[in-house]
Design a protein around this motif. Structure first.
Motif, PDB file in Angstrom:
ATOM      1  N   VAL A   1       0.816  -1.222   0.000  1.00 34.46           N
ATOM      2  CA  VAL A   1       0.000   0.000   0.000  1.00 34.46           C
ATOM      3  C   VAL A   1       0.848   1.270   0.000  1.00 34.46           C
ATOM      4  O   VAL A   1       0.319   2.366   0.167  1.00 34.46           O
ATOM      5  CB  VAL A   1      -0.953   0.017   1.214  1.00 34.46           C
ATOM      6  N   GLY A   2       2.162   1.128  -0.155  1.00 39.56           N
ATOM      7  CA  GLY A   2       3.030   2.300  -0.206  1.00 39.56           C
ATOM      8  C   GLY A   2       3.093   3.042   1.123  1.00 39.56           C
ATOM      9  O   GLY A   2       3.207   2.430   2.187  1.00 39.56           O
TER      10      GLY A   2
ATOM     11  N   SER B   1       0.835   4.320   2.772  1.00 34.38           N
ATOM     12  CA  SER B   1      -0.282   3.977   3.668  1.00 34.38           C
ATOM     13  C   SER B   1       0.059   2.806   4.576  1.00 34.38           C
ATOM     14  O   SER B   1      -0.776   2.374   5.387  1.00 34.38           O
ATOM     15  CB  SER B   1      -1.535   3.667   2.850  1.00 34.38           C
TER      16      SER B   1
ATOM     17  N   GLY C   1      -5.017   5.050   0.235  1.00 36.30           N
ATOM     18  CA  GLY C   1      -4.058   4.014  -0.138  1.00 36.30           C
ATOM     19  C   GLY C   1      -4.581   2.605   0.045  1.00 36.30           C
ATOM     20  O   GLY C   1      -4.050   1.652  -0.541  1.00 36.30           O
TER      21      GLY C   1
ATOM     22  N   SER D   1      -5.602   0.277  -3.019  1.00 40.56           N
ATOM     23  CA  SER D   1      -4.627  -0.298  -3.945  1.00 40.56           C
ATOM     24  C   SER D   1      -4.721  -1.822  -3.949  1.00 40.56           C
ATOM     25  O   SER D   1      -5.217  -2.448  -3.007  1.00 40.56           O
ATOM     26  CB  SER D   1      -3.213   0.124  -3.552  1.00 40.56           C
ATOM     27  N   GLU D   2      -4.205  -2.408  -5.021  1.00 41.61           N
ATOM     28  CA  GLU D   2      -4.277  -3.864  -5.170  1.00 41.61           C
ATOM     29  C   GLU D   2      -3.415  -4.591  -4.141  1.00 41.61           C
ATOM     30  O   GLU D   2      -3.657  -5.756  -3.845  1.00 41.61           O
ATOM     31  CB  GLU D   2      -3.839  -4.251  -6.582  1.00 41.61           C
ATOM     32  N   GLY D   3      -2.417  -3.908  -3.615  1.00 34.70           N
ATOM     33  CA  GLY D   3      -1.509  -4.570  -2.688  1.00 34.70           C
ATOM     34  C   GLY D   3      -1.942  -4.552  -1.243  1.00 34.70           C
ATOM     35  O   GLY D   3      -1.177  -4.963  -0.363  1.00 34.70           O
ATOM     36  N   VAL D   4      -3.174  -4.108  -0.963  1.00 30.96           N
ATOM     37  CA  VAL D   4      -3.611  -3.982   0.416  1.00 30.96           C
ATOM     38  C   VAL D   4      -3.634  -5.334   1.132  1.00 30.96           C
ATOM     39  O   VAL D   4      -3.272  -5.436   2.305  1.00 30.96           O
ATOM     40  CB  VAL D   4      -4.998  -3.292   0.502  1.00 30.96           C
TER      41      VAL D   4
ATOM     42  N   SER E   1      -0.147  -6.360   2.040  1.00 32.17           N
ATOM     43  CA  SER E   1       0.344  -5.550   3.158  1.00 32.17           C
ATOM     44  C   SER E   1      -0.226  -6.017   4.488  1.00 32.17           C
ATOM     45  O   SER E   1       0.490  -6.114   5.489  1.00 32.17           O
ATOM     46  CB  SER E   1       0.002  -4.074   2.939  1.00 32.17           C
TER      47      SER E   1
ATOM     48  N   GLY F   1       8.205   4.438  -2.592  1.00 28.45           N
ATOM     49  CA  GLY F   1       7.662   3.259  -3.255  1.00 28.45           C
ATOM     50  C   GLY F   1       8.591   2.744  -4.329  1.00 28.45           C
ATOM     51  O   GLY F   1       8.868   1.535  -4.405  1.00 28.45           O
TER      52      GLY F   1
END
Length: 522
Positions: free
Chosen positions: A104-105, A107, A253, A256-259, A262, A320
């Protein structure tokens, strides 16, 4: 185990047994031995168990239970041991860096806070049990209290596997870091396993000297880690105060697809924060020690992770992109940039030391589980033998060291990298198991409260564990769905390793049922 009612001393029990006719002594000894566990720290006593409806809760032992050293450690000492097990500086350079890069960078800071809130809800339920249940086999006792000893035994074996594997993994990673560090900065080129053997020898030596010695040793390692945390944060504040933005707490954030990745990775960095209960028997004022230590650890980790991550995001213009390019060197680059070149090797060796501290912490918890399960006959009773005035569980200590060597032997013989092979396996395996056990504790609290075996507020005994349990189930699903991402590999043996937990649970349940049947026959 539950403890309610008046306390009874062991000598009184022995006198009662001797006064009975011989044909009644076996039954009487079985009942009283299981119901009575003396606890003599500063006048405090354990109290007899309430009976449960599970037939497997019937007494199975005719011997007075062994015990660990009483009153050896306080809440601060326990918190230090638990903090050492989480290796916070290592988490900042690994899981957190990956979340910044492909999760989520920025976030990541917000996700850390949200996970801390979830774990605080779990801690509310967990510590409600800790006030009346004190046992070195924490998950065994806590799950058994509400769900019966058959399910508790299954959970206990899972926990024992998890902590033993973690102890071996941290010792191996510590050896790996020391080997590379000495080769780079001192020109000493030896294989990693040489240093791992030394780490295991150090762990065994310190363990035999008692839990207080372990806490003093790991306190130095923890102090070094948090000193570097503070230095980094202060350096970034002084040199780039404008980099600290409240955007790290923006919920945007989370879309995002990476939540999901994370959440899985960041939940893992808190793994072990709940292990304070394993030291309850050795603690001062155990009814309050576990609660204080658990909340202290959770608060400390949350502040360290959130502040440290915020500092890294403030230190790098495009954190990121930097994390995606090379997450392994992100933290080191920030340290060298803001503190100077001297900080590079210092950071490296403190990370190595943090892994040694984590190995000590996981070893201590693993030995206490084996001690407790040996005392309960779920594992060989010899594991409950203690040594010297410190009542160190010497057989469990030796067994855990031997298990660590056995776990690491294939990696040594095949030349497989511990980072490429062992670390991914442990990450997925342990995250699944710990979240499963935490969920079981939440259910146990609710059931125990419903049956009248646990007093407390509606919030602590029903609402908080319900919310935490549902959220933990969600996290378990996320870990399963992102398992290859959590482990970082598609290797079949890694992805099927959680089946070991299934086998362990099956053994624990079978063994407890067998003990119950043997008690019925006797």
């Amino acid at each position: 185990m539950s403890h309610v009612g008046a306390s009874v001393n062991a000598p009184e029990v022995s006198q009662i047994i001797r006064s009975q006719p011989r044909r009644h002594r076996m039954d009487r000894c079985q009942v009283e031995t299981q119901r009575v566990l003396t606890y003599s720290t500063k006048g405090e006593h354990m109290r007899p168990d309430l009976p449960t409806s599970d037939s497997s809760d019937r007494p199975v032992s005719t011997q007075q239970p062994a015990s660990l050293e009483r009153g050896a450690i306080g809440a601060t000492g326990v918190a230090i041991m638990v903090l050492a097990g989480t290796a916070p500086l290592t988490s900042l350079s690994s899981n957190i860096a990956i979340s910044l890069g492909v999760g989520v960078g920025t976030s990541t800071v917000l996700v850390i806070v949200l996970i801390a809130v979830l774990l605080a809800l779990f801690a509310t339920a967990y510590t409600a049990l800790s006030r009346i249940v004190v046992d070195a086999g924490a998950y065994y006792a806590y799950i058994s209290h509400g769900l019966g000893r058959t399910i508790g035994a299954a959970g206990a074996i899972i926990a024992t596997i998890l902590y033993n594997v973690a102890a071996a993994a941290f010792a191996a990673m510590g050896g790996h870091f020391i080997a590379i560090g000495l080769a780079t900065y001192a020109g000493v080129d030896l294989p990693w396993w040489c240093y791992t053997v030394l780490i295991l020898a150090l762990v065994a030596t310190l363990s035999l000297r008692g839990i207080a010695t372990l806490a003093r040793f790991t306190s130095v390692i923890c102090a070094a880690q948090f000193a570097l945390f503070v230095m980094l944060i202060m350096a970034v504040l002084v040199r780039n105060p404008g980099g600290f933005s409240l955007e790290v707490l923006s919920p945007g954030g989370l879309a995002s697809e990476g939540v999901y990745l994370s959440i899985a990775l960041l939940l893992l960095i808190f793994t072990g924060y709940e292990s304070a209960a394993a030291y309850g028997e050795e603690g001062k004022k155990p009814s309050r020690l576990v609660s204080r230590a658990t909340y202290l650890v959770l608060f400390t980790l949350t502040v360290a992770y959130a502040a440290g991550t915020w500092a890294v995001t403030a230190a790098v213009d495009d954190v990121g992109a930097a994390a995606r390019a090379n997450p392994d060197t992100l933290l080191g680059t920030v340290f060298v940039t803001y503190l100077g070149r001297w900080s590079g090797p210092v950071l490296y060796f403190v990370v190595a030391a943090s892994l040694v501290g984590a190995a000590i912490s996981m070893h201590a918890v693993a030995t206490r589980y084996m001690f407790s399960l040996g005392r309960s006959s779920l594992l060989p009773r010899s594991l409950s033998r203690t040594h010297g005035p410190k009542h160190s569980p010497r057989v469990s200590i030796g067994t855990q060291i031997a298990l660590s060597m056995l776990i690491l032997a294939p990696f040594v013989l095949t030349g497989t990298s511990v980072f490429a092979g062992l670390l991914p396996a442990v990450a997925g395996h342990n995250s699944l198991g710990i979240v499963l056990l935490m969920t079981a504790v939440c259910v146990s609290v609710i059931v125990a409260a419903t049956r009248g075996r646990l007093n407390g507020s509606l919030w602590a005994t029903r609402i908080a564990p319900s919310i935490a349990g549902l959220a933990l189930i969600g996290c378990e699903v996320l870990i399963v769905l992102n398992f290859s991402s959590v482990t970082g590999t598609e290797e079949p043996w890694v992805n099927f390793l959680p089946l070991l937990l299934v086998a362990g649970a099956a053994y624990g349940a079978w063994r407890q049922r067998t003990l119950a049947k043997d008690a019925d026959t006797a």
